[in-house]
Design an enzyme around this catalytic site. Structure first.
Site, PDB file in Angstrom:
ATOM      1  N   GLU A   5     -11.548   6.215   5.455  1.00  0.00           N
ATOM      2  CA  GLU A   5     -10.874   7.052   6.823  1.00  0.00           C
ATOM      3  C   GLU A   5     -11.220   7.191   8.254  1.00  0.00           C
ATOM      4  OE1 GLU A   5      -7.228   7.989   7.017  1.00  0.00           O
ATOM      5  OE2 GLU A   5      -6.669   7.656   4.810  1.00  0.00           O
ATOM      6  N   TRP A  37      -4.447   1.989  10.511  1.00  0.00           N
ATOM      7  CA  TRP A  37      -4.516   1.927   9.206  1.00  0.00           C
ATOM      8  C   TRP A  37      -4.713   0.314   8.394  1.00  0.00           C
ATOM      9  CZ3 TRP A  37      -7.929   4.190   5.856  1.00  0.00           C
ATOM     10  CH2 TRP A  37      -7.531   4.248   3.870  1.00  0.00           C
ATOM     11  N   TYR A  87       0.820  -1.007   0.530  1.00  0.00           N
ATOM     12  CA  TYR A  87      -0.437   0.139  -0.137  1.00  0.00           C
ATOM     13  C   TYR A  87       0.697   1.290   0.016  1.00  0.00           C
ATOM     14  CZ  TYR A  87      -3.100   3.884   1.732  1.00  0.00           C
ATOM     15  OH  TYR A  87      -4.303   4.065   1.833  1.00  0.00           O
TER      16      TYR A  87
END
Length: 194
Positions: A40, A48, A18
């Site tokens: 988010e 995350w 990512y």
């Protein structure tokens, strides 16, 4: 030899991929920006990496993050999402995702492109930073505070200044790769293309 990366992405392959392929790359697709904003918001209070591991399940549960589809979700859809173990089952976050789809459609009807609307907070081009340590990277900025106020006023939820700044970092509106990271120079050369 492994390239030097931002230290936050070390830990597992999906996280590194990512970082290496997506994070900080200018994102200019309305649907993809909507998806990222929802994810988010779902991340609030979590890492995350947790959301990244669940991203494919989110895409299935939210039917590809089509705002028009999500805006039509009712109580049965909310119940389905809350029962889905593949996503974060938080009532407020699920309700916010549906409300955000409706706010997205309202905003699109008046402001046009979601991409243009969001990128206006950085005058249409990525902000370039030159951090040498993670301790220098802010949690929010005047731009993310302005974005947060505007999105909240437009009816969005889970869009505080810290969430907005994480969104801006991920969407490439700001280059927060450390200067020692191999991606810093690559991302620095990218511009918004729309």
């Amino acid at each position: 030899m492994e390239p030097i990366r931002c230290p936050w992405c070390e830990g597992f392959g999906l996280y590194r991929d990512y970082h290496d392929r997506e994070w900080g790359t200018p994102l200019v697709d309305d649907r993809a920006l909507f998806e990222l904003l929802i994810l988010e918001g779902a991340q609030a209070g979590l890492s995350w990496s947790t959301i990244l591991k669940k991203r494919e399940a989110y895409r299935l549960a939210y039917e590809g993050f089509d705002p028009a589809v999500i805006a039509d979700y009712g109580e049965a859809d909310a119940a389905r999402l809350l029962a889905d173990a593949g996503i974060v089952r938080n009532r407020a976050k699920v309700a916010a995702s549906i409300r955000n789809a409706r706010a997205y459609l309202e905003l699109a009807a008046t402001a046009g492109s979601f991409t243009d609307y969001l990128w206006a907070f950085v005058d249409g081009e990525p902000l370039q930073n030159a951090w040498t340590s993670m301790a220098q990277v802010p949690a929010s900025t005047p731009q993310s505070e302005s974005m947060s106020r505007a999105l909240t006023q437009a009816g969005f939820k889970f869009v505080g200044p810290t969430i907005c700044y994480a969104f801006m970092q991920a969407a490439g509106m700001v280059n927060d790769h450390l200067v020692s990271c191999f991606r810093h120079g690559q991302v620095k050369g990218l511009r918004r293309i729309a």
